[in-house]
Every structure is written in C-alpha cells, then in structure tokens.
Design an enzyme around this catalytic site. Structure first.
Site, PDB file in Angstrom:
ATOM      1  N   ASP A   1       0.852  -1.192   0.000  1.00 42.83           N
ATOM      2  CA  ASP A   1       0.000   0.000   0.000  1.00 42.83           C
ATOM      3  C   ASP A   1       0.886   1.240   0.000  1.00 42.83           C
ATOM      4  O   ASP A   1       2.109   1.136  -0.014  1.00 42.83           O
ATOM      5  CB  ASP A   1      -0.942  -0.006   1.219  1.00 42.83           C
ATOM      6  CG  ASP A   1      -0.194   0.176   2.543  1.00 42.83           C
ATOM      7  OD1 ASP A   1       1.057   0.246   2.528  1.00 42.83           O
ATOM      8  OD2 ASP A   1      -0.865   0.252   3.586  1.00 42.83           O
TER       9      ASP A   1
ATOM     10  N   ASP B   1       1.412   4.690   2.339  1.00 41.71           N
ATOM     11  CA  ASP B   1       1.073   5.289   3.635  1.00 41.71           C
ATOM     12  C   ASP B   1       1.519   6.749   3.635  1.00 41.71           C
ATOM     13  O   ASP B   1       2.682   7.044   3.334  1.00 41.71           O
ATOM     14  CB  ASP B   1       1.798   4.540   4.761  1.00 41.71           C
ATOM     15  CG  ASP B   1       1.543   3.033   4.724  1.00 41.71           C
ATOM     16  OD1 ASP B   1       0.434   2.618   5.085  1.00 41.71           O
ATOM     17  OD2 ASP B   1       2.458   2.281   4.316  1.00 41.71           O
TER      18      ASP B   1
ATOM     19  N   ASP C   1      -3.286   4.403   2.771  1.00 41.64           N
ATOM     20  CA  ASP C   1      -3.606   4.762   4.157  1.00 41.64           C
ATOM     21  C   ASP C   1      -3.207   6.211   4.389  1.00 41.64           C
ATOM     22  O   ASP C   1      -2.057   6.582   4.160  1.00 41.64           O
ATOM     23  CB  ASP C   1      -2.817   3.891   5.150  1.00 41.64           C
ATOM     24  CG  ASP C   1      -3.364   2.473   5.257  1.00 41.64           C
ATOM     25  OD1 ASP C   1      -4.546   2.260   4.918  1.00 41.64           O
ATOM     26  OD2 ASP C   1      -2.601   1.586   5.684  1.00 41.64           O
TER      27      ASP C   1
HETATM   28  P1  GTP Z   1       4.057  -2.690   3.079  1.00 44.63           P
HETATM   29  O1  GTP Z   1       2.924  -1.735   3.045  1.00 44.63           O
HETATM   30  O2  GTP Z   1       3.611  -4.109   3.068  1.00 44.63           O
HETATM   31  O3  GTP Z   1       5.090  -2.412   2.037  1.00 44.63           O
HETATM   32  O4  GTP Z   1       4.848  -2.518   4.474  1.00 44.63           O
HETATM   33  P2  GTP Z   1       4.670  -1.383   5.551  1.00 44.63           P
HETATM   34  O5  GTP Z   1       5.824  -1.486   6.469  1.00 44.63           O
HETATM   35  O6  GTP Z   1       4.415  -0.058   4.920  1.00 44.63           O
HETATM   36  O7  GTP Z   1       3.402  -1.898   6.351  1.00 44.63           O
HETATM   37  P3  GTP Z   1       1.989  -1.208   6.652  1.00 44.63           P
HETATM   38  O8  GTP Z   1       1.542  -0.315   5.572  1.00 44.63           O
HETATM   39  O9  GTP Z   1       1.072  -2.324   7.029  1.00 44.63           O
HETATM   40  O10 GTP Z   1       2.247  -0.385   7.967  1.00 44.63           O
HETATM   41  C1  GTP Z   1       3.131   0.724   8.017  1.00 44.63           C
HETATM   42  C2  GTP Z   1       3.379   1.110   9.431  1.00 44.63           C
HETATM   43  O11 GTP Z   1       2.187   1.601  10.022  1.00 44.63           O
HETATM   44  C3  GTP Z   1       3.840  -0.068  10.295  1.00 44.63           C
HETATM   45  O12 GTP Z   1       4.897   0.368  11.096  1.00 44.63           O
HETATM   46  C4  GTP Z   1       2.673  -0.375  11.177  1.00 44.63           C
HETATM   47  O13 GTP Z   1       3.104  -0.759  12.458  1.00 44.63           O
HETATM   48  C5  GTP Z   1       1.957   0.946  11.229  1.00 44.63           C
HETATM   49  N1  GTP Z   1       0.517   0.754  11.382  1.00 44.63           N
HETATM   50  C6  GTP Z   1      -0.316   0.080  10.584  1.00 44.63           C
HETATM   51  N2  GTP Z   1      -1.573   0.113  11.069  1.00 44.63           N
HETATM   52  C7  GTP Z   1      -1.500   0.828  12.205  1.00 44.63           C
HETATM   53  C8  GTP Z   1      -2.456   1.238  13.178  1.00 44.63           C
HETATM   54  O14 GTP Z   1      -3.629   0.918  13.113  1.00 44.63           O
HETATM   55  N3  GTP Z   1      -1.996   2.021  14.193  1.00 44.63           N
HETATM   56  C9  GTP Z   1      -0.692   2.394  14.282  1.00 44.63           C
HETATM   57  N4  GTP Z   1      -0.296   3.159  15.295  1.00 44.63           N
HETATM   58  N5  GTP Z   1       0.211   2.014  13.399  1.00 44.63           N
HETATM   59  C10 GTP Z   1      -0.183   1.246  12.383  1.00 44.63           C
HETATM   60 MN    MN Z   2       2.653   0.257   3.809  1.00 46.85          MN
HETATM   61 MN    MN Z   3      -0.495   0.735   5.582  1.00 48.92          MN
END
Ligand code: GTP
Ligand code: MN
Ligand code: MN
Length: 379
Positions: A204, A206, A303
């Site tokens: 995704d 972020d 996100d």
């Molecule tokens: P990919 O998207 O798979 O490439 O990896 P990513 O490391 O970007 O993972 P992800 O998008 O799932 O999450 C990014 C960061 O946001 C991670 O450090 C998660 O711990 C954090 N995160 C995800 N959901 C939440 C949430 O609901 N609350 C908080 N505080 N952090 C979140």
């Molecule tokens: Mn991510």
């Molecule tokens: Mn995410």
C-alpha cells in the site's frame, strides 16, 4: 573442531530497535522460511508463536553475511528451538520440510487466498473455510454476506495483490498533496511506511499529513476525502475521526497500539502512465476501446493519517515501521525503561509525565537508544 574454527561468529543485541537492519538481507532463504512460518502462525491466531518467528527472522536479516554453519548461530538472541530446527533443516537439506508441507496444505492456501481480500482477517477466513469456502469462486457463490470493505476488496482483488511501485507511491503522493493543499494551504505531507524505509515496492501507500500550526489540522481528513471523491480518485474509503482530543480530560497513558488519529483506509483509482506506443483506438460504435483489454487505471491501497504537529514525531516514528521494529521499540520502552511508547506520545512511568519530542532523534534519545534511520529499520 575445524568447522568451528572457520565459522564466523556474529554478535547481535537482542532488541531489533538496537540493531541496524537494511534491505540488504544476506539470508533470504532462511528469513523467507521463518517469515512463512510466522505468517502461518498469525493466520492461525497464534500470535505468540508468530512474534517468535518474526524475531528469529529479524536476527538473521541483520547479519553481515550468509549463515552456512549452525555453529555461527551460537550466542545469537531470539532463536528458539523451533527456529533452530528449521534453519538446520535448510542448511542440511536445502529446504525445510515444515515450510514445504505448509505451502502444500489446503488450509494454508485457502487462508492466504481469503486473507488476500482487503477487509478479510484471519477470523473471517477461518469461518469461511469451516463453511467449505476455499477460493474466490466458492466465496462468490456461497451467499456469504460481505461488508463494504470486503466487497471492494473482492472487486479489486488482482490489483490489490499486485505490488505498488515507488513511482506509483509518488504519483499518489502528488494527488494527495494537491488535495490537502487545496483544502488547507501550508499543510505538509510525508510518505511513511515501507517506502520511507527505502523499499522499492509495497502492499500500500502510507501518507502522514500535518500542519505547522497546532489545531489547524482538526477536521482536515473529511475535507481531503471529499476533494478526492469529487475528482473520482476514490474507489473505496473509510474515515475514522480522532477521538484522542475528545477522550476523558487530563493526561492518560497512551494505550500502546490504539490509534486515535484521523485516519482513512482507502482504495485509489490511479491512472496508469500511458505508454507512448499505445494509442487509443476508436471503434465503429463510437465507444473508446483500448488495445487488448488493458485498463488505463489500477486500484491501489492507500492509508492516510492526520497528526497534530505536537505529535508529529511520534506519528512519524510509529508509522514508518517495520511492524517488528515498532513492536520492539514498545517492548524496549516498557521493559527496559518503564516508559509507554505510542504513535501519539511517550510516557515516563517513573516520572509520571509525558516526554516531548519534535524529532525521531529526540525520541530515540529519550529511550536511551542509538538513533536508527528509517533505511535501517527493516527488521
Ligand atoms: P508494506 O505496506 O507491506 O510495504 O509494508 P509497511 O511497512 O508499509 O506496512 P503497513 O503499511 O502495514 O504499515 C506501516 C506502518 O504503520 C507499520 O509500522 C505499522 O506498524 C503501522 N501501522 C499500521 N496500522 C496501524 C495502526 O492501526 N496504528 C498504528 N499506530 N500504526 C499502524
Ligand atoms: Mn505500507
Ligand atoms: Mn499501511
């Protein structure tokens, strides 16, 4: 013994947040195996076991060279009996029998396919499997009721299981920037998650949004979402409003993982860059067609998070990841420093007060940790 004399012995601190873990992993065969077993455990809601495998994989990810000999594992932290067995199996036989049998198991395959639908977690997938549903076709004809997120997830299944590239993440960043600045000039947006850690692809995009004047960011998310919606950029969105400010009066310990920012889980409709040699064709009936059914857009999970500037450093640190790095930071804070770290704040239980920070560096310093930059948080 000769083997022992030749073996390079590694020394690694036990918390992932004390280590530098780049994307340059010299032990992918071992870490892929352990990550798969972690995933299997998480999909079976055995979270303790999942974390144990994640920690073991993370230790191997930060080693400066490939492990070739079991002797090299002596003294390494976080490697339990089970992880040892898996590593030994791979070093001796080139493959782990447990990993192989997991990959072939019908239950694991079904869990993977079903949780690959946005909005479907381990619990829902398990319920469906018990109802005899093992694939998307069976789900579609089952008469199971899907919520709105799951319907969108099913509709865009293929796109959402296709990796998102950095170029696509940047394109989404520009669209969101246009939206944000048009409803609140001077607001700032930062790419977080895996792309901030230097990953070339992700599941995704972020993005963290803030404004230099505290309070200006309140109510921003619904406006940004409306703007995006009016321009046709959103295929799905679910916005949740900040309840942190509205919660009971007085300072409260941030509950470790609970998030109270304005957030939006969405699916974007991203226009593909048109390749020069693919002109649009005009059909006789006047309807525009595109060569060989190739679509001009794809769906991307995005996100969005809005943070007040006073909490920005905590949000930045908390949302940059990796997930294991975050978990280990909170464990370090709690177990080693009697502090509670969340994505909003850092609370010192001994001093009974919040510790302020305007940068990630300051947070690491409060925690008594050496600063680890995002590119070295790939635990
Ligand atoms: P990919 O998207 O798979 O490439 O990896 P990513 O490391 O970007 O993972 P992800 O998008 O799932 O999450 C990014 C960061 O946001 C991670 O450090 C998660 O711990 C954090 N995160 C995800 N959901 C939440 C949430 O609901 N609350 C908080 N505080 N952090 C979140
Ligand atoms: Mn991510
Ligand atoms: Mn995410």
């Amino acid at each position: 013994q000769n083997d022992e004399a030749k073996a390079v012995v590694f020394s690694v601190p036990s918390y992932a947040c004390q280590r530098r873990t780049t994307l340059d992993n010299h032990n992918t065969i071992l870490t892929d195996a352990l990550s798969l077993l972690a995933e299997k455990a998480e999909l079976s809601e055995e979270d303790g076991r999942g974390v144990a495998f994640r920690r073991a994989a993370a230790v191997l990810k930060c080693l400066p060279q490939p492990v070739t000999n079991m002797m090299q594992l002596r003294g390494l932290p976080c490697l339990g009996e089970h992880s040892f067995r898996v590593i030994k199996d791979i070093l001796e036989n080139g493959t782990s029998s447990e990993v192989e049998s997991t990959q072939q198991s019908e239950r694991y395959k079904a869990l993977k396919v079903l949780t690959g639908i946005f909005g479907v977690g381990a619990k829902t997938a398990d319920r469906w499997i018990r109802a005899g549903i093992h694939n998307l076709r069976q789900l579609q004809t089952s008469g199971q009721t899907l919520n709105q997120a799951q319907r969108a997830g099913l509709q865009h299944y293929d796109d959402l299981n296709l990796p998102v590239t950095k170029a696509e993440a940047d394109a989404i960043g520009e669209i969101v920037e246009e939206a944000v600045v048009s409803v609140l000039p001077d607001a700032q947006i930062t790419l977080i998650g895996g792309f901030r850690r230097g990953k070339l692809t992700g599941h995704d995009v972020d993005l963290l949004i803030t404004h230099p004047d505290e309070g200006k960011e309140v109510g921003l998310m619904p406006k940004v979402v409306s703007w995006l919606q009016s321009k046709g950029f959103l295929l799905y969105q679910k916005t949740t409003i900040n309840s942190y400010l509205e919660s009971e009066e007085g300072p409260r310990r941030p509950s470790s993982n609970m998030d109270r920012f304005e957030r939006c889980f969405s699916i974007f409709k991203l226009q593909k860059k048109v390749e020069a040699a693919q002109p649009e064709t005009q059909a006789e009936n006047g309807i525009q067609h595109h060569k060989s059914g190739c679509r001009l857009w794809r769906a991307v999970r995005v996100d969005l998070v809005v943070s007040p500037i006073s909490q920005f450093a905590f949000a930045l640190l908390g949302w940059t990841g990796s997930k294991l790095f975050e978990r280990e930071l909170r464990r370090w804070a709690g177990h080693e420093k009697a502090m509670s770290l969340g994505s909003h704040a850092l609370y010192d239980n001994r001093q009974s007060r919040y510790l302020r920070a305007t940068s990630e560096e300051e947070i690491f310093a409060h925690l008594g940790l050496e600063y680890i930059p995002p590119s070295e948080r790939n635990a």
